[in-house]
Design a protein around this motif. Sequence first.
Motif, PDB file in Angstrom:
ATOM      1  N   ASN A 276      -2.264   3.554  -4.182  1.00 52.99           N
ATOM      2  CA  ASN A 276      -1.355   2.408  -4.121  1.00 52.99           C
ATOM      3  C   ASN A 276      -1.825   1.309  -3.165  1.00 52.99           C
ATOM      4  O   ASN A 276      -1.368   0.167  -3.264  1.00 52.99           O
ATOM      5  CB  ASN A 276       0.053   2.869  -3.723  1.00 52.99           C
ATOM      6  CG  ASN A 276       0.896   3.258  -4.943  1.00 52.99           C
ATOM      7  OD1 ASN A 276       0.570   2.878  -6.068  1.00 52.99           O
ATOM      8  ND2 ASN A 276       1.976   4.001  -4.721  1.00 52.99           N
ATOM      9  N   SER A 277      -2.732   1.631  -2.271  1.00 55.70           N
ATOM     10  CA  SER A 277      -3.257   0.605  -1.364  1.00 55.70           C
ATOM     11  C   SER A 277      -4.141  -0.396  -2.107  1.00 55.70           C
ATOM     12  O   SER A 277      -4.415  -1.482  -1.598  1.00 55.70           O
ATOM     13  CB  SER A 277      -4.044   1.245  -0.220  1.00 55.70           C
ATOM     14  OG  SER A 277      -5.012   2.136  -0.743  1.00 55.70           O
ATOM     15  N   VAL A 278      -4.560  -0.039  -3.305  1.00 59.69           N
ATOM     16  CA  VAL A 278      -5.260  -0.982  -4.179  1.00 59.69           C
ATOM     17  C   VAL A 278      -4.292  -1.505  -5.252  1.00 59.69           C
ATOM     18  O   VAL A 278      -4.211  -2.710  -5.498  1.00 59.69           O
ATOM     19  CB  VAL A 278      -6.496  -0.315  -4.846  1.00 59.69           C
ATOM     20  CG1 VAL A 278      -7.037  -1.171  -5.981  1.00 59.69           C
ATOM     21  CG2 VAL A 278      -7.578  -0.066  -3.806  1.00 59.69           C
ATOM     22  N   LEU A 279      -3.553  -0.592  -5.850  1.00 59.80           N
ATOM     23  CA  LEU A 279      -2.711  -0.979  -6.993  1.00 59.80           C
ATOM     24  C   LEU A 279      -1.533  -1.867  -6.595  1.00 59.80           C
ATOM     25  O   LEU A 279      -1.177  -2.796  -7.321  1.00 59.80           O
ATOM     26  CB  LEU A 279      -2.211   0.277  -7.725  1.00 59.80           C
ATOM     27  CG  LEU A 279      -3.323   1.139  -8.359  1.00 59.80           C
ATOM     28  CD1 LEU A 279      -2.745   2.443  -8.922  1.00 59.80           C
ATOM     29  CD2 LEU A 279      -4.062   0.377  -9.462  1.00 59.80           C
ATOM     30  N   ARG A 280      -0.928  -1.580  -5.455  1.00 66.57           N
ATOM     31  CA  ARG A 280       0.243  -2.387  -5.059  1.00 66.57           C
ATOM     32  C   ARG A 280      -0.119  -3.830  -4.686  1.00 66.57           C
ATOM     33  O   ARG A 280       0.572  -4.754  -5.115  1.00 66.57           O
ATOM     34  CB  ARG A 280       1.036  -1.685  -3.950  1.00 66.57           C
ATOM     35  CG  ARG A 280       1.922  -0.555  -4.493  1.00 66.57           C
ATOM     36  CD  ARG A 280       2.722   0.128  -3.379  1.00 66.57           C
ATOM     37  NE  ARG A 280       3.708   1.069  -3.922  1.00 66.57           N
ATOM     38  CZ  ARG A 280       4.445   1.893  -3.169  1.00 66.57           C
ATOM     39  NH1 ARG A 280       4.314   1.902  -1.857  1.00 66.57           N
ATOM     40  NH2 ARG A 280       5.328   2.717  -3.737  1.00 66.57           N
ATOM     41  N   PRO A 281      -1.187  -4.051  -3.910  1.00 67.60           N
ATOM     42  CA  PRO A 281      -1.572  -5.464  -3.685  1.00 67.60           C
ATOM     43  C   PRO A 281      -1.899  -6.184  -4.993  1.00 67.60           C
ATOM     44  O   PRO A 281      -1.539  -7.352  -5.173  1.00 67.60           O
ATOM     45  CB  PRO A 281      -2.810  -5.366  -2.785  1.00 67.60           C
ATOM     46  CG  PRO A 281      -2.746  -4.038  -2.150  1.00 67.60           C
ATOM     47  CD  PRO A 281      -1.995  -3.134  -3.085  1.00 67.60           C
ATOM     48  N   LEU A 282      -2.568  -5.491  -5.908  1.00 67.08           N
ATOM     49  CA  LEU A 282      -2.899  -6.129  -7.192  1.00 67.08           C
ATOM     50  C   LEU A 282      -1.630  -6.446  -7.970  1.00 67.08           C
ATOM     51  O   LEU A 282      -1.513  -7.509  -8.582  1.00 67.08           O
ATOM     52  CB  LEU A 282      -3.829  -5.227  -8.014  1.00 67.08           C
ATOM     53  CG  LEU A 282      -5.264  -5.094  -7.483  1.00 67.08           C
ATOM     54  CD1 LEU A 282      -6.056  -4.105  -8.321  1.00 67.08           C
ATOM     55  CD2 LEU A 282      -5.972  -6.454  -7.454  1.00 67.08           C
TER      56      LEU A 282
ATOM     57  N   GLY B 228       0.822  -1.206   0.000  1.00 67.11           N
ATOM     58  CA  GLY B 228       0.000   0.000   0.000  1.00 67.11           C
ATOM     59  C   GLY B 228       0.844   1.237   0.000  1.00 67.11           C
ATOM     60  O   GLY B 228       2.041   1.189  -0.299  1.00 67.11           O
ATOM     61  N   GLY B 229       0.231   2.347   0.352  1.00 63.29           N
ATOM     62  CA  GLY B 229       0.958   3.609   0.404  1.00 63.29           C
ATOM     63  C   GLY B 229       1.968   3.574   1.531  1.00 63.29           C
ATOM     64  O   GLY B 229       1.676   3.097   2.628  1.00 63.29           O
ATOM     65  N   THR B 230       3.171   4.041   1.224  1.00 60.03           N
ATOM     66  CA  THR B 230       4.225   4.038   2.230  1.00 60.03           C
ATOM     67  C   THR B 230       4.805   5.445   2.398  1.00 60.03           C
ATOM     68  O   THR B 230       5.679   5.645   3.239  1.00 60.03           O
ATOM     69  CB  THR B 230       5.365   3.090   1.802  1.00 60.03           C
ATOM     70  OG1 THR B 230       5.768   3.449   0.465  1.00 60.03           O
ATOM     71  CG2 THR B 230       4.900   1.644   1.801  1.00 60.03           C
ATOM     72  N   GLY B 231       4.320   6.365   1.564  1.00 64.15           N
ATOM     73  CA  GLY B 231       4.917   7.711   1.581  1.00 64.15           C
ATOM     74  C   GLY B 231       6.296   7.720   0.943  1.00 64.15           C
ATOM     75  O   GLY B 231       6.989   8.732   0.955  1.00 64.15           O
ATOM     76  N   SER B 232       6.715   6.591   0.400  1.00 65.89           N
ATOM     77  CA  SER B 232       8.030   6.500  -0.248  1.00 65.89           C
ATOM     78  C   SER B 232       7.867   5.843  -1.609  1.00 65.89           C
ATOM     79  O   SER B 232       6.982   5.013  -1.800  1.00 65.89           O
ATOM     80  CB  SER B 232       8.981   5.660   0.609  1.00 65.89           C
ATOM     81  OG  SER B 232       8.431   4.369   0.836  1.00 65.89           O
ATOM     82  N   LYS B 233       8.711   6.240  -2.557  1.00 63.49           N
ATOM     83  CA  LYS B 233       8.685   5.697  -3.926  1.00 63.49           C
ATOM     84  C   LYS B 233       7.246   5.665  -4.465  1.00 63.49           C
ATOM     85  O   LYS B 233       6.810   4.644  -5.043  1.00 63.49           O
ATOM     86  CB  LYS B 233       9.289   4.286  -3.966  1.00 63.49           C
ATOM     87  CG  LYS B 233      10.725   4.280  -3.491  1.00 63.49           C
ATOM     88  CD  LYS B 233      11.493   3.086  -4.022  1.00 63.49           C
ATOM     89  CE  LYS B 233      12.906   3.100  -3.460  1.00 63.49           C
ATOM     90  NZ  LYS B 233      13.957   3.009  -4.410  1.00 63.49           N
ATOM     91  N   SER B 234       6.533   6.762  -4.238  1.00 62.11           N
ATOM     92  CA  SER B 234       5.111   6.803  -4.597  1.00 62.11           C
ATOM     93  C   SER B 234       4.887   6.610  -6.092  1.00 62.11           C
ATOM     94  O   SER B 234       3.786   6.270  -6.521  1.00 62.11           O
ATOM     95  CB  SER B 234       4.499   8.146  -4.178  1.00 62.11           C
ATOM     96  OG  SER B 234       4.308   8.172  -2.792  1.00 62.11           O
TER      97      SER B 234
END
Lengths: 380, 380
Positions: free
Chosen positions: B98-104, A224-230
């Motif tokens: 990214n909380s949706v896109l990164r897990p996918l 998910g969002g990490t605030g890094s490498k967005s």
Amino acid sequence: MIYLDNAATTYPKPEEVYQAMIESMKEFGANPGRSGHRLALKAGRAIYETRELLSKLFNIENPMNIIFTSNATEGLNLGIKGILKSGDHVITTSMEHNSVLRPLKALESIGVETTIIQCDKTGMINIDDIEKNIKQNTKMIITTHASNVTGTLFPIDEISKIAHENGLLYMVDAAQTAGVYDIDVKSMNIDILAFPGHKSLLGPQGTGGVYIRDGIDVVEMKEGGTGSKSESLIQPEMLPDKFESGTPNTPGIVGLGAGVKFILKTGIENIRKHEEELTEHFIRELKKIDKVKIYGPCDVSKQAPVVSINLGEEDSSEVSYILDKVFNIAVRPGLHCAPLAHKTIGTFEQGVVRFSIGYFNTHEDIENAVKAVREIAKEI
Amino acid sequence: MIYLDNAATTYPKPEEVYQAMIESMKEFGANPGRSGHRLALKAGRAIYETRELLSKLFNIENPMNIIFTSNATEGLNLGIKGILKSGDHVITTSMEHNSVLRPLKALESIGVETTIIQCDKTGMINIDDIEKNIKQNTKMIITTHASNVTGTLFPIDEISKIAHENGLLYMVDAAQTAGVYDIDVKSMNIDILAFPGHKSLLGPQGTGGVYIRDGIDVVEMKEGGTGSKSESLIQPEMLPDKFESGTPNTPGIVGLGAGVKFILKTGIENIRKHEEELTEHFIRELKKIDKVKIYGPCDVSKQAPVVSINLGEEDSSEVSYILDKVFNIAVRPGLHCAPLAHKTIGTFEQGVVRFSIGYFNTHEDIENAVKAVREIAKEI
């Protein structure tokens, strides 16, 4: 209310913990590590400070190797499910909590094999049994530092030695010891250390963490969002971001920092000494009462401040109910989410009445508990 | 400090939230659902009360279908990784976080296929594009309710209709809308609803949740102690225990309950009206300033109270830095953990300066923000 359920969660917390949480919410309630404005930066620094305090407590070189989780269970799951793969073998013990045993059980379906070492009636492990069970495909040893049922302390130094002589990882569940017993991940050579924030570390519920040594390949549980490498759709590899997605529990982590600060200021040896004295006294007095059966080592040098008993054949829930209703004493009956530990000590049917002592308990609390047990024993 | 970073986390919270948290820790800081003594029962009841309040807000029939998580990200991961299996196809959008896109993205490695629907320059989706991309193996549609970059509101009613006409699950990310916009899981036929506790629900950081409709097969992310069926090494199937292992964040959840109570008392329509008025005024005034480029629909009926801008070609971080240092205004620059959204609106390099409005912002805050933007625009 005399609170003797500190193995479930410590209560109360030091006043500083409440204050730090409220201050963090009122003074800098922004999202840490996301924006660059001063409130967000202040929140980020406060979280980092807790990482540093925990690093000091556990002798962790790089604070970034501490991953904040919502409780010890999440840290254990991350270590277990992030590391073990199909075909791997893991060794654990019959004194473990369901937070270790249930993830391992779930991993059976993907082909992870578990050996559970049977401990003795007092919850003690014979470490030769660990060595005997190491196989070609053994990858990790997982043990608790102290049983949550009997308090039995595990020789984590010796187990660590066996693990590393055999090229295995060693993961320690410090749910009952972090904040009271010395834990030094370097000298003890601990690879993964999971700990709750809300027990003897004196932080609030909703906090916990796991230390993961550098160089171990661990798959994250969440992205998910990490605030890094967005800019990237791929979860960053850097620590702690890899394992910490989404908005962190800033007030909780700040409160945990205040708890650890309290421990460092008070001195972990003073905290332990106080709890040991109360535990020793409690065991000594309980031994004088007919019908009381005490489980575990019955020796403060061999156990954390957890004292589990039964009164004859009386159901543990019934006794605990009376302690609560009549004597205003809070304890925990039943199986304590550790069914194999209860099978080990022979209390799977009856459960036990667990008294667990915290730093804020007093001699008087123990005296009152003894009196209450004595009176209940008379009645049954 | 004028706080206009409410899309990251709302600040401040209602006074009742702080009070409820402190009260829960000081008055009944026991472990809920573990022991049977009165403090533990009180903590358990307080957590259940928050489930009930959220159920009222989202029109959820059974409060046990709400799973508490540490943030929305964890809820999204649970829904995504717990449901999608090798060979499944999922449809999502270019405006997702990214909380949706990164897990996918992570699920690609196990053979989950994702189609990302390209939205237009204002972040709007053409729902025909969803229908066109449904395949034999499509299992789920996942969309945000409102973009965290442009505020663009998604027609979740219509998307839900498409999903269910085609026998698909529909999962909604309500990170930017829960607590301000009407969400009715029954009438909107939402299968999975993930929400943060610390944004417009006005609870503390460290909280969030996910509603999962009955009858959906979801694999848990973590196993552990649940205080239920302790005799078994197998994670219980009952809700919410299946998905809630380990000690919950009692003070956080109690604080979240106080936040939801505040919303129900104030009236969600009054909250929305206030935020819409400020947003409308802000957009209107910004339009008058040369060099200001506003992204998104620029229409409060089509967007959540998030207003993203740029000043000419100026780097968004630089502008935000000046807003913080010179004007004492907190905003968030950069990519907001939503890289594809920025590609969609054409700001992947520059980022945007995001102003996000909360219920506690005033007309004066907006006036000051307008003035600040005007002055910075003059200087560059």
